[in-house]
Design a protein around this motif. Sequence first.
Motif, PDB file in Angstrom:
ATOM      1  N   ARG A 230       0.857  -1.177   0.000  1.00 26.18           N
ATOM      2  CA  ARG A 230       0.000   0.000   0.000  1.00 26.18           C
ATOM      3  C   ARG A 230       0.894   1.228   0.000  1.00 26.18           C
ATOM      4  O   ARG A 230       2.078   1.173   0.345  1.00 26.18           O
ATOM      5  CB  ARG A 230      -0.925   0.020   1.219  1.00 26.18           C
ATOM      6  CG  ARG A 230      -0.228   0.226   2.543  1.00 26.18           C
ATOM      7  CD  ARG A 230      -1.206   0.219   3.697  1.00 26.18           C
ATOM      8  NE  ARG A 230      -0.504   0.025   4.964  1.00 26.18           N
ATOM      9  CZ  ARG A 230      -1.035  -0.573   6.018  1.00 26.18           C
ATOM     10  NH1 ARG A 230      -2.269  -1.041   5.976  1.00 26.18           N
ATOM     11  NH2 ARG A 230      -0.334  -0.699   7.144  1.00 26.18           N
ATOM     12  N   VAL A 231       0.296   2.350  -0.378  1.00 23.96           N
ATOM     13  CA  VAL A 231       1.017   3.616  -0.364  1.00 23.96           C
ATOM     14  C   VAL A 231       0.242   4.629   0.456  1.00 23.96           C
ATOM     15  O   VAL A 231      -0.993   4.681   0.411  1.00 23.96           O
ATOM     16  CB  VAL A 231       1.270   4.136  -1.803  1.00 23.96           C
ATOM     17  CG1 VAL A 231      -0.042   4.405  -2.530  1.00 23.96           C
ATOM     18  CG2 VAL A 231       2.113   5.418  -1.765  1.00 23.96           C
ATOM     19  N   LEU A 232       0.973   5.404   1.239  1.00 19.73           N
ATOM     20  CA  LEU A 232       0.431   6.540   1.956  1.00 19.73           C
ATOM     21  C   LEU A 232       1.087   7.768   1.339  1.00 19.73           C
ATOM     22  O   LEU A 232       2.274   8.016   1.541  1.00 19.73           O
ATOM     23  CB  LEU A 232       0.768   6.441   3.450  1.00 19.73           C
ATOM     24  CG  LEU A 232       0.365   7.626   4.333  1.00 19.73           C
ATOM     25  CD1 LEU A 232      -1.146   7.745   4.435  1.00 19.73           C
ATOM     26  CD2 LEU A 232       0.990   7.504   5.726  1.00 19.73           C
ATOM     27  N   LEU A 233       0.329   8.506   0.528  1.00 24.63           N
ATOM     28  CA  LEU A 233       0.907   9.605  -0.243  1.00 24.63           C
ATOM     29  C   LEU A 233       0.482  10.954   0.302  1.00 24.63           C
ATOM     30  O   LEU A 233      -0.575  11.088   0.926  1.00 24.63           O
ATOM     31  CB  LEU A 233       0.535   9.486  -1.719  1.00 24.63           C
ATOM     32  CG  LEU A 233      -0.943   9.598  -2.109  1.00 24.63           C
ATOM     33  CD1 LEU A 233      -1.359  11.036  -2.365  1.00 24.63           C
ATOM     34  CD2 LEU A 233      -1.233   8.770  -3.358  1.00 24.63           C
ATOM     35  N   CYS A 234       1.315  11.968   0.068  1.00 26.09           N
ATOM     36  CA  CYS A 234       0.980  13.327   0.484  1.00 26.09           C
ATOM     37  C   CYS A 234       0.004  13.933  -0.515  1.00 26.09           C
ATOM     38  O   CYS A 234       0.350  14.178  -1.677  1.00 26.09           O
ATOM     39  CB  CYS A 234       2.238  14.179   0.586  1.00 26.09           C
ATOM     40  SG  CYS A 234       1.894  15.869   1.141  1.00 26.09           S
ATOM     41  N   ALA A 235      -1.199  14.180  -0.065  1.00 24.25           N
ATOM     42  CA  ALA A 235      -2.246  14.701  -0.946  1.00 24.25           C
ATOM     43  C   ALA A 235      -1.985  16.148  -1.351  1.00 24.25           C
ATOM     44  O   ALA A 235      -2.578  16.635  -2.315  1.00 24.25           O
ATOM     45  CB  ALA A 235      -3.600  14.598  -0.251  1.00 24.25           C
ATOM     46  N   ASP A 236      -1.098  16.836  -0.627  1.00 18.13           N
ATOM     47  CA  ASP A 236      -0.825  18.242  -0.928  1.00 18.13           C
ATOM     48  C   ASP A 236       0.187  18.419  -2.051  1.00 18.13           C
ATOM     49  O   ASP A 236       0.399  19.544  -2.507  1.00 18.13           O
ATOM     50  CB  ASP A 236      -0.299  18.955   0.323  1.00 18.13           C
ATOM     51  CG  ASP A 236      -1.327  19.016   1.435  1.00 18.13           C
ATOM     52  OD1 ASP A 236      -2.448  18.517   1.240  1.00 18.13           O
ATOM     53  OD2 ASP A 236      -0.998  19.555   2.520  1.00 18.13           O
ATOM     54  N   TRP A 237       0.841  17.335  -2.457  1.00 24.05           N
ATOM     55  CA  TRP A 237       1.851  17.436  -3.498  1.00 24.05           C
ATOM     56  C   TRP A 237       1.233  17.017  -4.834  1.00 24.05           C
ATOM     57  O   TRP A 237       0.847  15.866  -5.005  1.00 24.05           O
ATOM     58  CB  TRP A 237       3.067  16.569  -3.179  1.00 24.05           C
ATOM     59  CG  TRP A 237       4.235  16.911  -4.056  1.00 24.05           C
ATOM     60  CD1 TRP A 237       4.516  16.395  -5.286  1.00 24.05           C
ATOM     61  CD2 TRP A 237       5.256  17.876  -3.798  1.00 24.05           C
ATOM     62  NE1 TRP A 237       5.654  16.970  -5.803  1.00 24.05           N
ATOM     63  CE2 TRP A 237       6.134  17.882  -4.911  1.00 24.05           C
ATOM     64  CE3 TRP A 237       5.525  18.733  -2.729  1.00 24.05           C
ATOM     65  CZ2 TRP A 237       7.252  18.707  -4.978  1.00 24.05           C
ATOM     66  CZ3 TRP A 237       6.644  19.549  -2.801  1.00 24.05           C
ATOM     67  CH2 TRP A 237       7.488  19.536  -3.914  1.00 24.05           C
ATOM     68  N   PRO A 238       1.116  17.931  -5.798  1.00 30.75           N
ATOM     69  CA  PRO A 238       0.430  17.604  -7.058  1.00 30.75           C
ATOM     70  C   PRO A 238       1.134  16.508  -7.842  1.00 30.75           C
ATOM     71  O   PRO A 238       2.361  16.460  -7.913  1.00 30.75           O
ATOM     72  CB  PRO A 238       0.462  18.934  -7.830  1.00 30.75           C
ATOM     73  CG  PRO A 238       1.576  19.720  -7.205  1.00 30.75           C
ATOM     74  CD  PRO A 238       1.626  19.314  -5.777  1.00 30.75           C
ATOM     75  N   GLY A 239       0.350  15.620  -8.407  1.00 33.74           N
ATOM     76  CA  GLY A 239       0.865  14.596  -9.307  1.00 33.74           C
ATOM     77  C   GLY A 239       1.195  13.261  -8.678  1.00 33.74           C
ATOM     78  O   GLY A 239       1.418  12.275  -9.392  1.00 33.74           O
ATOM     79  N   LEU A 240       1.216  13.174  -7.352  1.00 32.03           N
ATOM     80  CA  LEU A 240       1.565  11.897  -6.722  1.00 32.03           C
ATOM     81  C   LEU A 240       0.522  10.827  -6.990  1.00 32.03           C
ATOM     82  O   LEU A 240       0.850   9.643  -7.147  1.00 32.03           O
ATOM     83  CB  LEU A 240       1.743  12.060  -5.202  1.00 32.03           C
ATOM     84  CG  LEU A 240       2.944  12.869  -4.698  1.00 32.03           C
ATOM     85  CD1 LEU A 240       3.170  12.595  -3.224  1.00 32.03           C
ATOM     86  CD2 LEU A 240       4.195  12.584  -5.490  1.00 32.03           C
ATOM     87  N   ASP A 241      -0.754  11.242  -7.061  1.00 31.21           N
ATOM     88  CA  ASP A 241      -1.807  10.250  -7.315  1.00 31.21           C
ATOM     89  C   ASP A 241      -1.618   9.585  -8.675  1.00 31.21           C
ATOM     90  O   ASP A 241      -1.872   8.381  -8.828  1.00 31.21           O
ATOM     91  CB  ASP A 241      -3.195  10.893  -7.207  1.00 31.21           C
ATOM     92  CG  ASP A 241      -3.332  12.148  -8.044  1.00 31.21           C
ATOM     93  OD1 ASP A 241      -2.313  12.670  -8.536  1.00 31.21           O
ATOM     94  OD2 ASP A 241      -4.475  12.618  -8.211  1.00 31.21           O
ATOM     95  N   GLU A 242      -1.126  10.336  -9.655  1.00 34.22           N
ATOM     96  CA  GLU A 242      -0.876   9.750 -10.973  1.00 34.22           C
ATOM     97  C   GLU A 242       0.260   8.735 -10.918  1.00 34.22           C
ATOM     98  O   GLU A 242       0.192   7.679 -11.560  1.00 34.22           O
ATOM     99  CB  GLU A 242      -0.546  10.855 -11.979  1.00 34.22           C
ATOM    100  CG  GLU A 242      -1.693  11.839 -12.199  1.00 34.22           C
ATOM    101  CD  GLU A 242      -1.261  13.031 -13.028  1.00 34.22           C
ATOM    102  OE1 GLU A 242      -0.198  12.960 -13.679  1.00 34.22           O
ATOM    103  OE2 GLU A 242      -1.990  14.057 -13.008  1.00 34.22           O
TER     104      GLU A 242
END
Length: 477
Positions: A230-242
């Motif tokens: 799983r990944v826990l990503l920083c939602a405030d940093w644009p483009g990580l979801d991609e």
Amino acid sequence: MTDSPLSQPTPDTTYPGQPHYHLMGIGGIGMSAFARLLRARGAQVSGCDESKSELTAQLQAEGIAVDIGHAAAHVTGQLHGKIDVLVASEAVPKSHPELVAAREAGIEVRPRMALLDELLRAGPSIGVIGTHGKTTTTSMIAVALAGAGLDPSAFVGGIVPEFGSNARVGAGPFVAEVDESDRAFAELGSQTAVFTNAEDDHVGGNQATYWATVEEQHAGFARYVAQSDRVLLCADWPGLDELCAGAKEILSYGQAQDADYRAVNLRPDPDGTSFNVTFQGATLGEARVGLPGVHNVLNALAALAVNHLYGGEFEAAAAALAAFGGPGRRWQRIGTLNGALVIDDYAHNATKVAAAVQAARQTGRRVRVVFQPHRYLRTQQSWPRLADALMDADEVLLLDIAAASETPIEGIHATLISERMTGNGHTGVSYLPDRTEVLRQLRTSAAPGDVIVTMGAGDVWKLARELVGPGAAGVSK
């Protein structure tokens, strides 16, 4: 209270049936952590480095054999017994005499990332990836988990005061800083990948530790995430979801409205920030980070999110983070000079520099920065951004570029930064390569309302300690 989980064997300890690891560059912040983790697991460990340092002295005091310099005789001479595995980073040329001697002797040559992979796969693991904030976030996760009684192991690219080390050995989970400057990181994965951000650091040029393009580097991040559970990503940093499109499970943290774990009601003060934490709309509790800057709120939020995922008690983890003063060279409080607060920070690219300046502004003091640009290639790529990142400082004293073994590039000089800042209206920037003059100016002008920040990835940290005087603590990276 210092946590000291690494009980070191005495130098005459024998290791029946255990492999003997020889680590090249053992005085580096990463290799020294490997040495401590391997030794704590019962392996015999030796190593070598180009020069003596505080870290090599500490390793020797812990019973780990360290030779100064590099030579094939470290392998062929069996100075500390027969070597089973030689560990080296990708930055070491394959033609290096020690590597050649090891291959000729039939000794396994193991890249450092292969060793980290082995540790990550041994049990529940948390790998922290991204181009900024890895050391602080990894430290905070380990401190939070330990505070909540979960007994983590840790591999950190800095000295964590709570552990008195850059490594910790516990029952688990294993928390590791995964450095993207070694391209082999893309072949790894972990149970939980904590993804802080993705920018263009360690890109360009022909160094072994650099990526050819930012697209290739970001593809490496995507591979790591896809190979994790799983990944826990920083939602405030644009483009990580991609970049996380291939992840098996996605969770997020940040101030963004749609983040799973959110930091809300931020209350900054000169020494840090208090805030509340929610998970999918439900309040988990109140937290505090004793380091200024919004970036440190996000780092602490990631740690509390991991603690929640692994079942740790929130209040205990939050209390541990509130007391956390930061790892070495990350907003490290060195002392005072004439009432001025003296800080040392590893910030060396534009995003980190801007965050450090913003943290300094939060103190409410006059912000005085001593900045040392790092590497000619990095300066060539980013000097306008570095200049812009420094604009919010009240005063900037610029040192010469720290070459870090790079060949100088014609036309690339620290004055590119100062000239751009002056051109943009900054009246307090000076190019001052004479360190004696830097010390003289600061010693005669430092005042109680100042914060002096030595900033950069080179040896600028020495100036902070000279300003404060004998006895200032700290280890360089």
